[in-house]
Design an enzyme around this catalytic site. Structure first.
Site, PDB file in Angstrom:
ATOM      1  N   GLU A   1       8.645   3.235   7.582  1.00  0.00           N
ATOM      2  CA  GLU A   1       8.884   4.376   6.712  1.00  0.00           C
ATOM      3  C   GLU A   1      10.288   4.945   6.769  1.00  0.00           C
ATOM      4  O   GLU A   1      10.750   5.563   5.813  1.00  0.00           O
ATOM      5  CB  GLU A   1       7.834   5.456   7.011  1.00  0.00           C
ATOM      6  CG  GLU A   1       6.476   4.982   6.532  1.00  0.00           C
ATOM      7  CD  GLU A   1       5.315   5.840   6.980  1.00  0.00           C
ATOM      8  OE1 GLU A   1       4.913   6.700   6.196  1.00  0.00           O
ATOM      9  OE2 GLU A   1       4.801   5.641   8.087  1.00  0.00           O
TER      10      GLU A   1
ATOM     11  N   GLY B   1       1.554   1.214  13.411  1.00  0.00           N
ATOM     12  CA  GLY B   1       0.750   0.013  13.618  1.00  0.00           C
ATOM     13  C   GLY B   1       1.220  -0.845  14.776  1.00  0.00           C
ATOM     14  O   GLY B   1       0.467  -1.098  15.730  1.00  0.00           O
TER      15      GLY B   1
ATOM     16  N   GLY C   1       0.836  -1.198   0.000  1.00  0.00           N
ATOM     17  CA  GLY C   1       0.000   0.000   0.000  1.00  0.00           C
ATOM     18  C   GLY C   1       0.870   1.247   0.000  1.00  0.00           C
ATOM     19  O   GLY C   1       0.642   2.175  -0.729  1.00  0.00           O
TER      20      GLY C   1
HETATM   21 MO1  MOS Z   1       2.190   5.485   5.586  1.00  0.00          MO
HETATM   22  S1  MOS Z   1       2.557   6.605   3.904  1.00  0.00           S
HETATM   23  O1  MOS Z   1       1.861   6.779   6.695  1.00  0.00           O
HETATM   24  O2  MOS Z   1       0.678   4.713   5.243  1.00  0.00           O
END
Ligand code: MOS
Length: 707
Positions: free
Chosen positions: A673, A520, A248
């Site tokens: 990230e 998450g 995603g």
């Molecule tokens: Mo990530 S781009 O914050 O889903």
């Protein structure tokens, strides 16, 4: 109708696997994935399924005058042609992204203006080609570099981040500085391009009406919330199911227009599941992208490289249909110790598709600019780039004045320098040639906030066979959530991972925050730990069958008391062909400080994946817009290049052994990230070292090195 989705994934915890926190446990769903039995959204099988294919606008701005469905309707197997005039009405129409087929306005090229639903996907696609749409075309503006553009300041409500900040005497420090850097850096439009396209299967059935979406998403509860609101339904009557997601990178972090379109089609055809998988080309106008940025950085420093002032002014494109702001300057607020600093963000509204999150939104383009500018400053001062960063270490967060929960940037830089062989580097530019290739090395810092989102709830139940069912509506977009949460639950319950049956990816499970902002594992994991503690308190170590407890992500007062950020250091070796300008990157190394690592195998995969995406950003990625028509001319994977195996040399990631006592009970921050943040700058800086040619505009295509 087959709504069964838990089969493969409901048993992932059974067997004999073990894996406490910190163990390199294999992915629990790995076997199901490689044998093709893990159901992705489109693969949930139904009898009587119908297939949707959309019709997209061919003008960038204007009005739909008419839609003639006659030729499409004449195709055998076509069930309905939806148009702005016959589509079911929506309850909420203030958000243009979700206001689908409700009126005749066209805001960008590639917007939904009609859709065909048919018995087969080929029939739907063929019939969609036969729908005749007549437009009234208006003048449009899609080129962010055109002069005299209007600009505006993004709203802090939308981003949660102040667009403009200022501290100290910016102008005075700029005037007094011994050494200055004043440069503008550009990044192009970039597209997430997850392997699995955005897909929804929508089914409207029952009494009262219930809508079920089998969706490819980073957050089932997020999609449910949006769809319920737009359609005017009680959220309890909307179910979103998403056990497995094929990537995603942010684009699946919210509902998009296709969810609404599929739901409208299902409402028009109650009792029939409507399947809608976007094509790769559709994904270039309908599911977000990173907007192009133009970032001016001004630095003023003493001769020893110590910054007196740092200014980061960001200009970015957005869509007139809906505001999205990439907060590219925010990283500059906390990164280095300059007593005077200013950051600003301005948006240029254009008649273009709506941008959205892409891996490290803000930090990825922002740190490309800042870390390239730091490299420029290092040459301007004659100070080694690592030493320059060390000299500008802030003792506290310069933005908030808060103490760091753990700022280990310097250790990442030093450890990386040691492993990469930085000591032997000749600082001279264009000094090392190997045959036809100029060779250089570069470094850049990385940072990403240690976010935990509120609102997730986990439930733990003790089963007949002695196992524990752990339920939370979390998402695994290929990141390793199935495995990491199982490890966290086993650790918290004091049992073997084989005794944990995890359930995720379904709004019938307790609420979970979005898989976004690398939050998450921290957010859901904290809820799982809290639920396990509650379970032991309420039921002891010999719980009865059926015993169950629930708990949510606890409040964390340290969020207000500490500056919570992860850090990292990227190193790259770059070779630039002296004749052709071709760029090769044989070696990348990233060293990260992210708190405790839950699973080194899946974490490494996230770091390396982020670094490869940074390599891709550095070398290839660019959505090229045709200003005449407003579309992306390279809207497919044949021409929108992403790094492939042939581009990737040795990519190594390591991390500091640590635990952050302030971030959560696990001591663990996210890893999704930070790998992309700064990696493109390391490549650009290495290319400068190799060739003496400073490139300030991505990507590093060969022409940049030919004069
Ligand atoms: Mo990530 S781009 O914050 O889903």
């Amino acid at each position: 109708m087959n709504g069964e989705v838990t089969g493969t994934v409901g048993t992932v915890g059974s067997g004999t696997r073990t894996g406490a926190i910190g163990a390199p446990m294999e992915r629990l769903e790995g076997r199901a994935k490689v044998t093709g039995t893990a159901p992705y959204a489109y693969e949930h099988s139904f009898e009587g399924a119908l297939y949707l294919h959309p019709v997209l606008s061919t003008v960038a701005r204007g009005r739909v005058r008419s839609v003639d469905p006659a030729r499409a309707e004449a195709v055998e197997g076509v069930r309905v042609v939806l148009t702005p005039w016959n589509a079911p009405r929506l309850a909420r129409t203030d958000d243009r992204e979700f206001t689908i087929l409700q009126d005749d306005e066209v805001f960008f090229r590639g917007q939904f203006v009609a859709a065909v639903v048919a018995d087969g996907p080929e029939i739907a696609r063929q019939a969609a080609d036969l729908v005749v749409v007549d437009y009234e075309a208006h003048d449009h503006e899609v080129d962010p570099s055109s002069p005299d553009r209007e600009t505006y300041r993004p709203s802090a409500d939308d981003t949660g981040v102040e667009p403009d900040t200022e501290q100290g005497d910016v102008e005075g420090e700029l005037a007094a500085a011994m050494v200055r850097v004043d440069q503008t850096y550009r990044t192009p439009r970039e597209y997430n391009n997850p392997m699995e396209p955005h897909t929804t299967v929508a089914l409207w059935e029952g009494d009262p009406d219930r809508l079920t979406l089998y969706d490819s998403t980073q957050g089932v509860h997020v999609v449910r919330g949006t769809i319920a609101e737009v359609l005017g339904l009680d959220p309890e009557l909307v179910r979103v199911v998403s056990p497995h997601v094929g990537g995603g990178f942010g684009s699946k972090g919210s509902a998009h227009a296709h969810n609404v379109l599929a739901a409208l089609a299902a409402r028009a055809l109650p009792g029939r599941p409507v399947k809608f998988a976007l094509t790769r080309r559709h994904m270039f106008s309908l599911v977000g992208y990173r907007p192009d940025t133009r970032q001016r950085i001004r630095m003023g420093a003493a001769e020893d490289g110590r910054l007196g002032v740092l200014v980061h002014d960001v200009m970015e494109a957005t869509s007139r249909a809906k505001e999205y702001a990439e907060m590219s300057g925010a990283c500059t607020r906390m990164m280095y110790a300059a007593p005077a600093r200013r950051t600003t963000h301005r948006l240029t509204p254009l008649d273009v598709p709506i941008p959205f999150w892409m891996r490290a939104p803000g930090e990825a383009p922002g740190m490309f600019a800042l870390e390239t500018a730091m490299d420029e400053l290092s040459y301007a001062c004659g100070v080694d780039p690592i030493e320059l960063r060390v000299r500008n270490e802030p003792e506290r967060d310069p933005e908030t004045g808060l103490p760091w929960s753990g700022r280990n940037l310097v250790e990442c830089l030093r450890r990386g320098a040691e492993r990469f062989g930085w000591r032997d580097r000749d600082p001279e530019l264009r000094a090392h040639r190997d045959g036809d290739w100029w060779v250089g090395t570069g470094v850049a810092s990385a940072t990403y906030p240690r976010l935990t989102m509120p609102g997730s709830v986990a439930e733990i139940a003790h089963e007949q066979d002695g196992s524990y069912t752990v339920s939370i509506g979390a998402a695994d977009l290929g990141t390793g959530t199935w495995t990491a949460l199982t490890q966290i639950a086993a650790d918290a319950l004091g049992c073997d991972t084989a005794s944990v049956r995890l359930r995720i990816g379904d709004t019938d499970l307790p609420s979970a925050s979005v898989a976004g902002g690398s939050s998450g594992t921290s957010s859901w994991g904290s809820a799982v730990v809290a639920a396990a503690r509650a379970f032991r308190e309420e039921h002891g170590n010999e719980p009865a069958v059926g015993a169950r407890s629930r708990a949510g992500t606890p409040e964390n007062p340290d969020q207000e008391r500490y500056a919570l950020h992860s850090f990292g250091a990227h190193f790259a070796e770059v070779r630039v062909n002296a004749d052709t300008g071709e760029v090769r990157v044989p070696r990348m190394l990233g060293v990260f400080s992210v708190g405790r690592i839950i699973n080194p195998r899946t974490a490494r995969s996230q770091f390396v994946g982020g670094m490869v995406m940074g390599l891709s950003m550095a070398l290839h990625e660019e959505g090229v817009v045709d200003p005449r028509f407003g579309h992306v001319v390279n809207g497919d994977l044949a021409e929108y290049h992403v790094a492939a195996n042939a581009d990737v040399g040795l990519v190594e990631a390591e991390w500091l052994e640590e635990s952050d006592p302030h971030v959560n009970a696990l001591g663990a921050a996210g890893v999704g990230e930070i790998g992309i943040v700064g990696s493109a700058a390391a490549v650009v800086n290495a290319a400068f070292h190799a060739t003496g040619r400073r490139v300030r505009e991505l990507p590093l295509t060969p022409d940049r090195f030919l004069s």
